[in-house]
Each structure stands twice: as C-alpha cells, then as structure tokens.
Design a protein around this motif. Structure first.
Motif, PDB file in Angstrom:
ATOM      1  N   ALA A 153     -27.913 -52.415  66.917  1.00 60.42           N
ATOM      2  CA  ALA A 153     -26.915 -51.357  66.763  1.00 60.42           C
ATOM      3  C   ALA A 153     -26.526 -51.070  65.325  1.00 60.42           C
ATOM      4  N   LEU A 154     -27.014 -51.858  64.354  1.00 62.63           N
ATOM      5  CA  LEU A 154     -26.586 -51.686  62.971  1.00 62.63           C
ATOM      6  C   LEU A 154     -27.774 -51.506  62.021  1.00 62.63           C
ATOM      7  N   PRO A 155     -28.697 -50.600  62.327  1.00 57.47           N
ATOM      8  CA  PRO A 155     -29.842 -50.407  61.418  1.00 57.47           C
ATOM      9  C   PRO A 155     -29.397 -49.796  60.092  1.00 57.47           C
ATOM     10  N   VAL A 156     -30.212 -50.017  59.068  1.00 55.36           N
ATOM     11  CA  VAL A 156     -29.956 -49.434  57.749  1.00 55.36           C
ATOM     12  C   VAL A 156     -31.182 -48.646  57.314  1.00 55.36           C
ATOM     13  N   GLY A 157     -31.029 -47.933  56.209  1.00 58.30           N
ATOM     14  CA  GLY A 157     -32.071 -47.046  55.730  1.00 58.30           C
ATOM     15  C   GLY A 157     -31.651 -45.604  55.938  1.00 58.30           C
ATOM     16  N   GLU A 158     -32.249 -44.692  55.207  1.00 56.03           N
ATOM     17  CA  GLU A 158     -31.852 -43.283  55.270  1.00 56.03           C
ATOM     18  C   GLU A 158     -31.966 -42.725  56.677  1.00 56.03           C
ATOM     19  N   GLU A 159     -32.989 -43.135  57.431  1.00 55.01           N
ATOM     20  CA  GLU A 159     -33.165 -42.635  58.791  1.00 55.01           C
ATOM     21  C   GLU A 159     -32.061 -43.114  59.722  1.00 55.01           C
ATOM     22  N   ALA A 160     -31.342 -44.162  59.320  1.00 55.06           N
ATOM     23  CA  ALA A 160     -30.218 -44.671  60.098  1.00 55.06           C
ATOM     24  C   ALA A 160     -28.885 -44.282  59.482  1.00 55.06           C
ATOM     25  N   GLY A 161     -28.898 -43.444  58.451  1.00 55.42           N
ATOM     26  CA  GLY A 161     -27.669 -42.947  57.847  1.00 55.42           C
ATOM     27  C   GLY A 161     -27.170 -43.722  56.651  1.00 55.42           C
ATOM     28  N   LEU A 162     -27.927 -44.738  56.207  1.00 53.82           N
ATOM     29  CA  LEU A 162     -27.489 -45.528  55.056  1.00 53.82           C
ATOM     30  C   LEU A 162     -28.661 -45.708  54.092  1.00 53.82           C
ATOM     31  N   PRO A 163     -28.855 -44.771  53.157  1.00 55.54           N
ATOM     32  CA  PRO A 163     -29.942 -44.909  52.186  1.00 55.54           C
ATOM     33  C   PRO A 163     -29.787 -46.196  51.377  1.00 55.54           C
ATOM     34  N   LEU A 164     -30.892 -46.813  51.035  1.00 55.33           N
ATOM     35  CA  LEU A 164     -30.885 -48.043  50.261  1.00 55.33           C
ATOM     36  C   LEU A 164     -31.399 -47.764  48.853  1.00 55.33           C
ATOM     37  N   THR A 165     -30.652 -48.218  47.859  1.00 52.77           N
ATOM     38  CA  THR A 165     -31.068 -48.110  46.465  1.00 52.77           C
ATOM     39  C   THR A 165     -31.286 -49.517  45.929  1.00 52.77           C
ATOM     40  N   TRP A 166     -32.497 -49.773  45.401  1.00 52.43           N
ATOM     41  CA  TRP A 166     -32.894 -51.125  45.013  1.00 52.43           C
ATOM     42  C   TRP A 166     -32.892 -51.312  43.501  1.00 52.43           C
ATOM     43  N   PHE A 167     -32.513 -52.534  43.091  1.00 52.87           N
ATOM     44  CA  PHE A 167     -32.624 -52.960  41.700  1.00 52.87           C
ATOM     45  C   PHE A 167     -33.180 -54.378  41.684  1.00 52.87           C
ATOM     46  N   PRO A 168     -33.946 -54.741  40.648  1.00 55.22           N
ATOM     47  CA  PRO A 168     -34.351 -56.142  40.500  1.00 55.22           C
ATOM     48  C   PRO A 168     -33.166 -56.975  39.997  1.00 55.22           C
ATOM     49  N   LEU A 169     -33.263 -58.287  40.154  1.00 56.95           N
ATOM     50  CA  LEU A 169     -32.172 -59.170  39.746  1.00 56.95           C
ATOM     51  C   LEU A 169     -31.793 -58.949  38.289  1.00 56.95           C
ATOM     52  N   ASP A 180     -31.683 -56.397  36.619  1.00 55.91           N
ATOM     53  CA  ASP A 180     -30.948 -55.144  36.433  1.00 55.91           C
ATOM     54  C   ASP A 180     -29.683 -55.088  37.287  1.00 55.91           C
ATOM     55  N   THR A 181     -29.075 -56.242  37.554  1.00 56.06           N
ATOM     56  CA  THR A 181     -27.843 -56.268  38.344  1.00 56.06           C
ATOM     57  C   THR A 181     -26.742 -55.440  37.687  1.00 56.06           C
ATOM     58  N   ALA A 182     -26.705 -55.399  36.368  1.00 57.23           N
ATOM     59  CA  ALA A 182     -25.701 -54.570  35.684  1.00 57.23           C
ATOM     60  C   ALA A 182     -25.855 -53.109  36.080  1.00 57.23           C
ATOM     61  N   ALA A 183     -27.095 -52.632  36.145  1.00 59.80           N
ATOM     62  CA  ALA A 183     -27.334 -51.250  36.554  1.00 59.80           C
ATOM     63  C   ALA A 183     -26.940 -51.042  38.013  1.00 59.80           C
ATOM     64  N   ALA A 184     -27.130 -52.055  38.843  1.00 64.67           N
ATOM     65  CA  ALA A 184     -26.704 -51.958  40.236  1.00 64.67           C
ATOM     66  C   ALA A 184     -25.195 -51.822  40.330  1.00 64.67           C
ATOM     67  N   HIS A 185     -24.460 -52.601  39.535  1.00 59.67           N
ATOM     68  CA  HIS A 185     -22.999 -52.473  39.497  1.00 59.67           C
ATOM     69  C   HIS A 185     -22.596 -51.077  39.028  1.00 59.67           C
ATOM     70  N   ASP A 186     -23.272 -50.580  38.005  1.00 57.16           N
ATOM     71  CA  ASP A 186     -22.948 -49.252  37.494  1.00 57.16           C
ATOM     72  C   ASP A 186     -23.191 -48.175  38.553  1.00 57.16           C
ATOM     73  N   ALA A 187     -24.269 -48.339  39.324  1.00 56.05           N
ATOM     74  CA  ALA A 187     -24.578 -47.354  40.363  1.00 56.05           C
ATOM     75  C   ALA A 187     -23.484 -47.307  41.413  1.00 56.05           C
ATOM     76  N   VAL A 188     -22.979 -48.471  41.820  1.00 59.53           N
ATOM     77  CA  VAL A 188     -21.891 -48.504  42.805  1.00 59.53           C
ATOM     78  C   VAL A 188     -20.621 -47.907  42.213  1.00 59.53           C
ATOM     79  N   GLU A 189     -20.323 -48.253  40.969  1.00 63.16           N
ATOM     80  CA  GLU A 189     -19.128 -47.708  40.323  1.00 63.16           C
ATOM     81  C   GLU A 189     -19.211 -46.191  40.207  1.00 63.16           C
ATOM     82  N   ALA A 190     -20.418 -45.663  40.032  1.00 63.24           N
ATOM     83  CA  ALA A 190     -20.607 -44.212  39.905  1.00 63.24           C
ATOM     84  C   ALA A 190     -20.621 -43.495  41.249  1.00 63.24           C
ATOM     85  N   GLY A 191     -20.502 -44.243  42.351  1.00 60.49           N
ATOM     86  CA  GLY A 191     -20.408 -43.622  43.663  1.00 60.49           C
ATOM     87  C   GLY A 191     -21.730 -43.378  44.349  1.00 60.49           C
TER      88      GLY A 191
END
Length: 340
Positions: free
Chosen positions: A299-315, A317-328
C-alpha cells in the motif's frame, strides 16, 4: 567506513565526508549496514540550528534509512544478523544518523522490512509515513490504529497532497478505507496526488475551494492532515465535520494561526499539533507496526508512478541532497550508500 559528519551547525558546507571506524553496538542496539539514507526537512533544519548545542562533538545527519542488520547488541530480541530493516529517528538525541555506511541505533528504531519491499521504499518511510499515521489516528471518535477498513465511511482531507507526508497520508488513508480529498498547487502535483490514490484532487489557491470540498463531502470532512495551518485554518474549520480533527505537523506559510472561535467550538473541532520527535514511544510503536503492515500489503509504493518521485545523490554529495530538500524538491530525496 565512510560517513558524512559535521561538528558545528550551519549551512550545508559544514558537512564533510570522512573515514571512521565501524561502530560496535552495545546492549539494546543494532548495527545496520546502510543501503539508502532518506533526507527530510528536519535533517537540514537540525544541521542549520545555529545556537543549539550539538548532541556530540561530531554528528552524522539524517533520521531515516534502510539496510541490513549486521551486528546485534546484548538483550536485543526480534532482530538478527541479516534482517532487512527500515530505520526511523536514527539521529534523534544521538549523533549516529544514516548518512554513513554503517549506523548503530536503538533496536526499537529498526523495523523489519518486507522481503519484497525495496530499500528505497524503506528509506522513504520514517518521518513522513509515521507523521501521516499519527495525523490519521488522533480523531476523538476515530481509530487509534490503521488497518484495512479502519477508516471506512470517513473522508480525509490532505492539504498539500504532493509532499512526502501528504503522499503517505493519501496512501495510508486509502489503505484504511477512507475517501481522500487532496489539495495541490499545480498540474504536476495533481498528477502525483492522483497517482498516490487520492479520489478527488482540488487546486489552490481558489476562492471556491471550500465549495468544492463541501460538494464532495456535504456533511464535512472528519480528518484533516494539514501542512500549512497558518494559511488554511479558516478553510479547515469551514469544511470540518462535527468532531473533526485538524492535525497539523508543519509551519509552512507562517508560524502563527488564527481561527474563528464560535465556528470551531460549535463543531467540537480538535486542533491537534504533532511532532514525531516528542509524540512518545507508544505512538511511535503503533505507527511502526501499522506502516509495516501497509508496506507488506503493497500500500505504500514509491516512485513517480506511485506519486512520489525519487531524487538520488551519492553519499559524497549529501550536502547537495540537503540543499535540494531545503529548496523544496518535489518527492523524496535519497542518498545512495555503497558500503564496502
């Protein structure tokens, strides 16, 4: 092992990639070899909290993740080496978050992950899914636990249906049998909310939004999951059913809200604030069990086809991952971890 750490609060530039010894679990703990780390708004906010003392001289960020148990401390029951798990609140009042190849955490914060569930799904649960669970279980006359049929006959309004919490709230409410109305701000987000399973999706801003909700739910909405209470309190009261719960978990759009007193008490409205970090062990345990049951049911699938796109970063680049979340960033931001 490789780990992301910081020793002083600040912007994402305080994060650095280092090599550290693999930690050993003590009594009541497990060590997890991480595959994926999930990033939430609370992760960058905790890192940026200048003026607030750190829990240790060096902190690894990120609350959520998923991986495989590879060591177990004394006194741990229910988990063994080789178990696949999803993790919540790894860094709550602890310095050992999931932005590392290995993390040592309390065994109660590592939950068995269904065999057919991916690690990316597991790392997307935690804060969003457990917050959504709490928001759906605080109604005075509603269920305290979620399962198929628990919300039969009820209408749930999810304000901000394309966010991570909104996405999980839609999925959990549909799984539990509710009729779900989601509000969104764009065509892209409407597509995501519908993919998540919302039965009705309405757009904002719209002066006729309350009319649209009442047309769907003429007797009012029993449960409201609210991301922007400062902006939506008036609308929420207008469309609420008698004894409705309005569960708000964020301060998007402002840090104060006002509501009509008479209209609120006339409907016996329950204003329910919630914060996962202070909600208590009983609520966390119930959420972990019910979320796991929903995962096992698919009941809780993820991915764009399930309504939750996933954006990936390597370990690294965790700083860039934080920035992406902060930017919405829309959807879920994940960090891929390749343990050696």
């Amino acid at each position: 092992m490789k780990a992301i750490v910081y020793s002083t609060p600040g912007d994402s530039s305080v994060l650095s990639l280092v090599n550290r010894d693999v930690p050993e679990p003590v009594a009541g703990e497990v060590r997890v070899r991480l595959a994926v780390s999930g990033v939430n708004p609370t992760d960058w906010k905790a890192r940026a909290s200048v003026g607030r003392p750190l829990v240790a001289d060096e902190v690894t960020p990120n609350q959520d993740g998923a991986g495989t148990v590879d060591a177990v401390g004394d006194g741990v029951d229910g988990l063994t080496v080789g178990d696949r798990v999803w993790i919540f609140l790894a860094a709550h009042e602890r310095p050992t978050g999931t932005a590392a190849e290995y993390a040592v955490i309390p065994a109660a914060r590592a939950v068995r992950l269904a065999d057919d569930a991916s690690f990316e799904l597991g790392a997307s649960l935690g804060v969003p899914a457990m917050t959504a669970h709490r928001a759906l279980t605080v109604h005075e006359f509603g269920p305290s636990r979620l399962s198929p049929g628990a919300l039969d006959g009820r209408t749930v309004l999810v304000q901000g249906g394309a966010g991570a919490v909104g996405h999980a709230a839609i999925q959990l409410a549909v799984w539990a049998g509710a009729t779900v109305i989601a509000t969104v701000s764009s065509d892209e987000k409407e597509t995501l909310a519908r993919a998540a399973g919302a039965h009705h999706v309405l757009r904002y801003p719209d002066a006729a939004l309350a009319d649209g909700i009442r047309e769907i739910a003429p007797n009012g909405v029993e449960h409201i999951v609210e991301v922007a209470i400062a902006q939506n309190a008036g609308l929420d009261v207008e469309v609420a059913a008698n004894h409705a719960s309005i569960a708000y978990y964020a301060d998007n759009g402002g840090d104060r809200f006002t509501a009509a007193v008479r209209e609120s008490f006339a409907k016996n409205v329950r204003w329910q604030g919630l914060l996962l970090y202070t909600v208590g062990d009983d609520a966390l345990g119930a959420a972990a069990e019910d979320v796991s049951a929903a995962v096992a049911d698919g009941a809780l699938p993820v991915g764009e086809e399930a309504g939750l796109p996933l954006t990936w970063f390597p370990l690294a680049d965790t700083a860039a991952a934080h920035d992406a979340v902060e930017a919405g960033a829309i959807g879920k931001v994940l960090v891929r971890i390749d343990a050696s």
